[in-house]
Design an enzyme around this catalytic site. Structure first.
Site, PDB file in Angstrom:
ATOM      1  N   THR A   1      59.429  30.265  18.116  1.00  0.00           N
ATOM      2  CA  THR A   1      60.538  30.856  18.882  1.00  0.00           C
ATOM      3  C   THR A   1      60.193  32.272  19.357  1.00  0.00           C
ATOM      4  OG1 THR A   1      61.988  29.689  17.342  1.00  0.00           O
ATOM      5  CG2 THR A   1      63.043  31.206  18.859  1.00  0.00           C
TER       6      THR A   1
ATOM      7  N   ASP B   1      65.188  44.734  16.799  1.00  0.00           N
ATOM      8  CA  ASP B   1      65.824  44.032  17.922  1.00  0.00           C
ATOM      9  C   ASP B   1      67.162  43.393  17.555  1.00  0.00           C
ATOM     10  OD1 ASP B   1      64.666  42.013  16.440  1.00  0.00           O
ATOM     11  OD2 ASP B   1      63.585  41.090  18.115  1.00  0.00           O
ATOM     12  N   ARG B   2      67.455  43.254  16.252  1.00  0.00           N
ATOM     13  CA  ARG B   2      68.747  42.663  15.874  1.00  0.00           C
ATOM     14  C   ARG B   2      69.770  43.748  15.556  1.00  0.00           C
ATOM     15  NH1 ARG B   2      67.848  37.097  12.557  1.00  0.00           N
ATOM     16  NH2 ARG B   2      66.247  36.281  13.949  1.00  0.00           N
TER      17      ARG B   2
ATOM     18  N   ASP C   1      67.169  45.144  12.250  1.00  0.00           N
ATOM     19  CA  ASP C   1      66.211  44.381  11.432  1.00  0.00           C
ATOM     20  C   ASP C   1      64.823  45.026  11.434  1.00  0.00           C
ATOM     21  OD1 ASP C   1      65.526  43.770  14.061  1.00  0.00           O
ATOM     22  OD2 ASP C   1      64.834  41.757  13.535  1.00  0.00           O
TER      23      ASP C   1
ATOM     24  N   GLU D   1      72.538  36.426  21.406  1.00  0.00           N
ATOM     25  CA  GLU D   1      72.367  35.250  20.559  1.00  0.00           C
ATOM     26  C   GLU D   1      73.200  35.420  19.297  1.00  0.00           C
ATOM     27  OE1 GLU D   1      68.264  33.217  20.740  1.00  0.00           O
ATOM     28  OE2 GLU D   1      67.846  35.313  20.353  1.00  0.00           O
ATOM     29  N   GLU D   2      73.542  34.284  18.692  1.00  0.00           N
ATOM     30  CA  GLU D   2      74.313  34.308  17.451  1.00  0.00           C
ATOM     31  C   GLU D   2      73.548  34.973  16.315  1.00  0.00           C
ATOM     32  OE1 GLU D   2      72.983  32.451  14.777  1.00  0.00           O
ATOM     33  OE2 GLU D   2      71.403  31.814  16.159  1.00  0.00           O
TER      34      GLU D   2
ATOM     35  N   SER E   1      59.508  40.264  12.502  1.00  0.00           N
ATOM     36  CA  SER E   1      60.932  40.542  12.632  1.00  0.00           C
ATOM     37  C   SER E   1      61.594  40.828  11.284  1.00  0.00           C
ATOM     38  CB  SER E   1      61.621  39.392  13.361  1.00  0.00           C
ATOM     39  OG  SER E   1      62.946  39.718  13.647  1.00  0.00           O
ATOM     40  N   HIS E   2      62.584  40.014  10.916  1.00  0.00           N
ATOM     41  CA  HIS E   2      63.355  40.259   9.701  1.00  0.00           C
ATOM     42  C   HIS E   2      62.730  39.603   8.477  1.00  0.00           C
ATOM     43  CE1 HIS E   2      64.298  36.566  11.640  1.00  0.00           C
ATOM     44  NE2 HIS E   2      64.624  36.080  10.461  1.00  0.00           N
TER      45      HIS E   2
ATOM     46  N   ARG F   1      53.880  33.524  13.773  1.00  0.00           N
ATOM     47  CA  ARG F   1      54.377  34.118  12.538  1.00  0.00           C
ATOM     48  C   ARG F   1      53.830  33.336  11.352  1.00  0.00           C
ATOM     49  NH1 ARG F   1      60.657  35.793  13.069  1.00  0.00           N
ATOM     50  NH2 ARG F   1      59.920  36.797  14.966  1.00  0.00           N
TER      51      ARG F   1
ATOM     52  N   ASP G   1      62.042  44.795  13.101  1.00  0.00           N
ATOM     53  CA  ASP G   1      61.422  45.301  14.334  1.00  0.00           C
ATOM     54  C   ASP G   1      62.440  45.899  15.300  1.00  0.00           C
ATOM     55  OD1 ASP G   1      62.466  42.697  14.703  1.00  0.00           O
ATOM     56  OD2 ASP G   1      61.196  42.385  16.465  1.00  0.00           O
TER      57      ASP G   1
ATOM     58  N   LYS H   1      65.875  41.835  22.836  1.00  0.00           N
ATOM     59  CA  LYS H   1      67.152  42.245  22.283  1.00  0.00           C
ATOM     60  C   LYS H   1      66.962  43.624  21.655  1.00  0.00           C
ATOM     61  CE  LYS H   1      66.546  39.204  18.256  1.00  0.00           C
ATOM     62  NZ  LYS H   1      65.670  38.058  18.526  1.00  0.00           N
TER      63      LYS H   1
ATOM     64  N   THR I   1      67.583  28.698  22.477  1.00  0.00           N
ATOM     65  CA  THR I   1      67.381  29.778  21.507  1.00  0.00           C
ATOM     66  C   THR I   1      66.043  30.476  21.754  1.00  0.00           C
ATOM     67  OG1 THR I   1      68.715  28.679  19.840  1.00  0.00           O
ATOM     68  CG2 THR I   1      67.039  30.208  19.046  1.00  0.00           C
TER      69      THR I   1
HETATM   70  C1  VG1 Z   1      65.516  32.848  15.168  1.00  0.00           C
HETATM   71  C2  VG1 Z   1      66.879  32.951  15.824  1.00  0.00           C
HETATM   72  C3  VG1 Z   1      66.720  33.188  17.311  1.00  0.00           C
HETATM   73  C4  VG1 Z   1      65.864  34.448  17.536  1.00  0.00           C
HETATM   74  C5  VG1 Z   1      64.553  34.307  16.808  1.00  0.00           C
HETATM   75  C6  VG1 Z   1      63.717  35.566  16.888  1.00  0.00           C
HETATM   76  O1  VG1 Z   1      64.809  31.745  15.695  1.00  0.00           O
HETATM   77  O2  VG1 Z   1      67.631  31.789  15.599  1.00  0.00           O
HETATM   78  O3  VG1 Z   1      67.989  33.317  17.892  1.00  0.00           O
HETATM   79  O4  VG1 Z   1      65.622  34.634  18.910  1.00  0.00           O
HETATM   80  O5  VG1 Z   1      64.784  34.043  15.424  1.00  0.00           O
HETATM   81  O6  VG1 Z   1      64.434  36.674  16.421  1.00  0.00           O
HETATM   82  P1  VG1 Z   1      64.732  30.323  14.930  1.00  0.00           P
HETATM   83  O7  VG1 Z   1      63.855  29.460  15.779  1.00  0.00           O
HETATM   84  O8  VG1 Z   1      64.189  30.592  13.581  1.00  0.00           O
HETATM   85  O9  VG1 Z   1      66.131  29.831  14.859  1.00  0.00           O
HETATM   86  V1  VG1 Z   1      63.581  37.987  15.801  1.00  0.00           V
HETATM   87  O10 VG1 Z   1      64.661  39.161  15.435  1.00  0.00           O
HETATM   88  O11 VG1 Z   1      62.675  37.186  14.761  1.00  0.00           O
HETATM   89  O12 VG1 Z   1      62.475  38.449  17.010  1.00  0.00           O
HETATM   90 CO    CO Z   2      63.693  40.959  15.047  1.00  0.00          CO
END
Ligand code: VG1
Ligand code: CO
Length: 541
Positions: free
Chosen positions: A18, A281-282, A277, A363-364, A113-114, A22, A279, A376, A344
């Protein structure tokens, strides 16, 4: 300085998910692993040759090592100039902005990310293209294809770069510029929001509590909230970035941002609570004693954004990912602007933003941003809320209650079932997909299934299609149940169940209670407990 070609074997598991590639740190530490993936990018995007490359990460363990590797390979692959954040730090939205403002050919954003960090944690890399957005699927497919066949990569030996010293250094022909991680981003924020107004709001005694979760936003929060807006330093929690994020899970939600949540629910809570979070972006938004769900926050921003200097012209359109609740759609309808529904992942917003078709998207999963960057942006969302509070002189509660009274309320939750056996998770999704046609028209109490399908998206700008983007069971406007598999996990499979219930009458329910009947119905339809043997989700957000 001579270029070396190193003969190696390809790795089979470098398919970006996504949001980039990772994996566990140990996977990235395998000999030539990162190099193989980076070489595939250099080979896949010819614009990098002779161009500018932005590099920065969220500061997690392995960040500096990976940046040195990337710089050595950039030198060997004919990149002209690398711009890197001091200490190797750049938040994801700041990196995206830099790529845009420098006219760079692309950027490496080093982050998982997180996901937790440290030696046993995760690492990741995203490739963002010129324009600042994440590489589209056509390009990530090409990168993956190339990565499967690579037998050599190019690098130079003995690269010495001081990532902590600002200024220009040379690696052979390559110019490496180490810049302040915050400056450009802070300027951008000042062009969008009314800093004088927010400063006055703080002077009047209003308060903020922002939790940087020991991740990348610490320095950004310090500069913007404290240095430029005059909030007291005690407004910040966990503002020092650490390689292991302090052992925490830098995911801004009610479970992982516990200290902030407790503060916002305690006596004498500040007017606004925010968190970001790993990085940057959240974002999570809280009022005193009140959690604003990401989908609600998006809708409330949509309602008020025109009050802020950068958005006075109004919104061209808005977009949300499919599982995100439809609160945004209600506001878009009232404003008479288009509302797009995308798969997504932030990369699907890029074309709409580039084409000027949307100004705001979200996004949610605690992601919100606008057309100011192509990622984001957590700090942006907190600033937008601050500016709205300062401009309206209303409280978060007032804004939320007025919003729900006017548009109705979408009770919403995501239930994650983590670390399932991959085959079990895939079988569950397949079985549901096979049953979807039979569900249409079924009645469950007051709810009737109006639509049940596998979400597919055709990009209105370039016509590209994305299929299998989640299964949805829709009960007209009243409710939705959505199921999809995560594309960001690094262990087993994560099943996500999204629950949405729309109410125009009962506006003050507790979310868990409001959704309990829908959760029970979802289990009857999706057979989660039966197939996985799990009686409850691992995490509810
Ligand atoms: C998750 C979230 C998605 C987001 C992605 C990256 O993906 O659901 O909405 O864009 O993380 O966010 P998934 O495929 O695990 O549902 V971040 O803050 O990791 O860049
Ligand atoms: Co992130």
């Amino acid at each position: 300085m001579s270029v070396r070609e190193i003969i190696t074997n390809p790795y089979a598991d470098q398919k970006p998910g996504t949001a980039g590639l990772r994996k566990k740190v140990a996977v990235f530490q395998q000999p030539h692993y990162l190099e193989n993936f980076l070489q595939a990018i250099f080979d896949a995007d010819p614009r990098l040759h002779g161009g500018t490359l932005v590099i920065g990460g969220d500061g997690r363990y392995h960040n500096r090592t990976a940046i040195r590797t990337a710089i050595a390979m950039a030198a060997a692959n004919g990149v002209r100039r690398v711009v890197v954040g001091q200490g190797g730090l750049l938040s994801t939205p700041a990196a995206s902005h830099l790529i845009r403002s420098l006219g760079a050919a692309g950027g490496f954003v080093l982050t998982a990310s997180h996901n937790p960090a440290g030696e046993d944690g995760d690492f990741g890399i995203k490739y963002n293209v010129s324009g600042g957005g994440q590489a589209p699927e056509s390009l990530t497919d090409r990168i993956h294809g190339i990565s499967l066949g690579l037998t050599r990569y190019r690098t130079v030996d003995g690269v010495q770069v001081d990532l902590d010293r600002r200024g220009s250094q040379n690696v052979g022909e390559l110019q490496v510029e180490v810049i302040d991680s915050v400056d450009d981003y802070a300027h951008l924020m000042q062009s969008l929001f009314d800093f004088d107004l927010i400063r006055d709001w703080f002077k009047d005694g209003h308060r903020l509590c922002f939790d940087a979760m020991h991740a990348v936003t610490g320095p950004y929060a310090q500069r913007l909230f404290v240095d430029l807006l005059g909030a007291p330093a005690t407004s910040l929690l966990n503002a020092i970035p650490l390689e292991d994020f302090g052992g925490g899970h830098p995911d801004p939600n009610l479970i992982h941002a516990r200290p902030l949540v407790e503060r916002m629910h305690g006596a004498d809570a500040p007017d606004l609570g925010g968190a970001s979070d790993g990085d940057g972006d959240r974002n999570m938004i809280l009022g005193p004693g009140l959690f604003i769900s990401p989908g609600d926050s998006l809708a409330m921003l949509c309602e008020h954004l025109h009050l802020l200097p950068g958005y006075r012209r109004g919104l061209a359109g808005v977009a949300r990912s499919m599982p995100t609740c439809r609160a945004l759609d209600q506001v878009a309808r009232a404003l008479d602007i288009p509302c797009h529904e995308t798969p997504t992942g932030w990369k699907f917003f890029a074309n709409l933003l580039d084409a000027g078709r949307v100004t705001l998207c979200g996004e949610e999963s605690f992601g919100t941003s606008s057309d100011h960057t192509r990622e984001k942006d957590g700090v942006w969302a907190v600033l937008a809320w601050l500016n709205i509070l300062a401009a309206t002189r209303r409280s978060v509660q007032d804004i939320a209650q007025a919003h729900w009274a006017r548009f109705g309320r979408h009770y919403y939750a995501r239930h994650d079932y983590e670390d399932l056996p991959v085959a079990t998770a895939q079988a569950l999704v397949q079985a549901l997909q096979d049953r979807l046609p039979d569900l249409v028209g079924q009645r469950h109490g007051e709810l009737q299934v109006s639509q049940a399908d596998s979400f597919a998206y055709q990009d209105p700008v370039d016509g590209s299609r994305a299929t299998n983007q989640g299964l949805r069971v829709v009960f007209a406007d009243a409710a939705r149940i959505i199921v999809r598999l995560s594309g960001t996990g690094t262990q087993g499979a994560t099943l996500r169940l999204y629950l949405e219930r729309y109410e125009t009458g009962d506006l003050g329910l507790e979310t868990g209670a409001a959704l309990a009947p829908l959760a029970a119905l979802a289990d009857r339809i999706v057979h989660i407990s039966q197939i996985t043997g799990r009686s409850s989700p691992s995490v509810i957000t």
